[in-house]
Design an enzyme around this catalytic site. Sequence first.
Site, mmCIF file in Angstrom:
data_model
loop_
_atom_site.group_PDB
_atom_site.id
_atom_site.type_symbol
_atom_site.label_atom_id
_atom_site.label_comp_id
_atom_site.label_asym_id
_atom_site.label_seq_id
_atom_site.Cartn_x
_atom_site.Cartn_y
_atom_site.Cartn_z
ATOM 1 N N ASP A 151 -44.129 -40.010 -81.461
ATOM 2 C CA ASP A 151 -45.095 -40.948 -81.288
ATOM 3 C C ASP A 151 -44.334 -42.280 -80.956
ATOM 4 O O ASP A 151 -43.573 -42.893 -81.528
ATOM 5 C CB ASP A 151 -46.127 -41.213 -82.497
ATOM 6 C CG ASP A 151 -46.894 -39.905 -82.840
ATOM 7 O OD1 ASP A 151 -46.845 -38.921 -82.129
ATOM 8 O OD2 ASP A 151 -47.798 -40.152 -84.019
ATOM 9 N N ASP A 192 -58.556 -35.301 -82.030
ATOM 10 C CA ASP A 192 -58.338 -35.886 -83.226
ATOM 11 C C ASP A 192 -59.416 -36.354 -83.861
ATOM 12 O O ASP A 192 -60.400 -37.109 -83.298
ATOM 13 C CB ASP A 192 -57.270 -37.193 -83.291
ATOM 14 C CG ASP A 192 -55.912 -36.462 -82.517
ATOM 15 O OD1 ASP A 192 -55.785 -35.337 -82.298
ATOM 16 O OD2 ASP A 192 -55.263 -37.478 -82.150
#
Length: 131
Positions: free
Chosen positions: A8, A130
């Site tokens: 990330d 998500d």
Amino acid sequence: MNIYPAIDLKEGSCVRLYKGSFEQVTTYNEKPLSVAQDFQSQGAKLLHVVDLDGAKTGTLAHSKIIAEIVDKTDLQLQVGGGIRHERQVAELIEQGISRVIIGSAAIHQINTVKSWFKRYGADRIVLALDV
């Protein structure tokens, strides 16, 4: 089964957000290419990369870092984070990205995303929702 180690990216570094909070960030490494190369040296063939700054702004913020990983590793990348326009999908695929991750656009732009599946193929687009 495919295992995708993940990076990330936020402000040029490899990070993790605590429970998705941009205010609670842990920086793990300031050299994403080194992390990708380390994953490859451990046998990884695939890499999952999320541009967190891009997810927040809707504009890919780490294109240069992602291109460097593509150029300097043999990893197949799937990349996401703020992909909301077809030109972003096209640019990533042209850059050598194996799969483009689509998040909220799959909910907010259903017909547009369907057209991306038709144009680029279901093997090049990943939906990640998500919750």
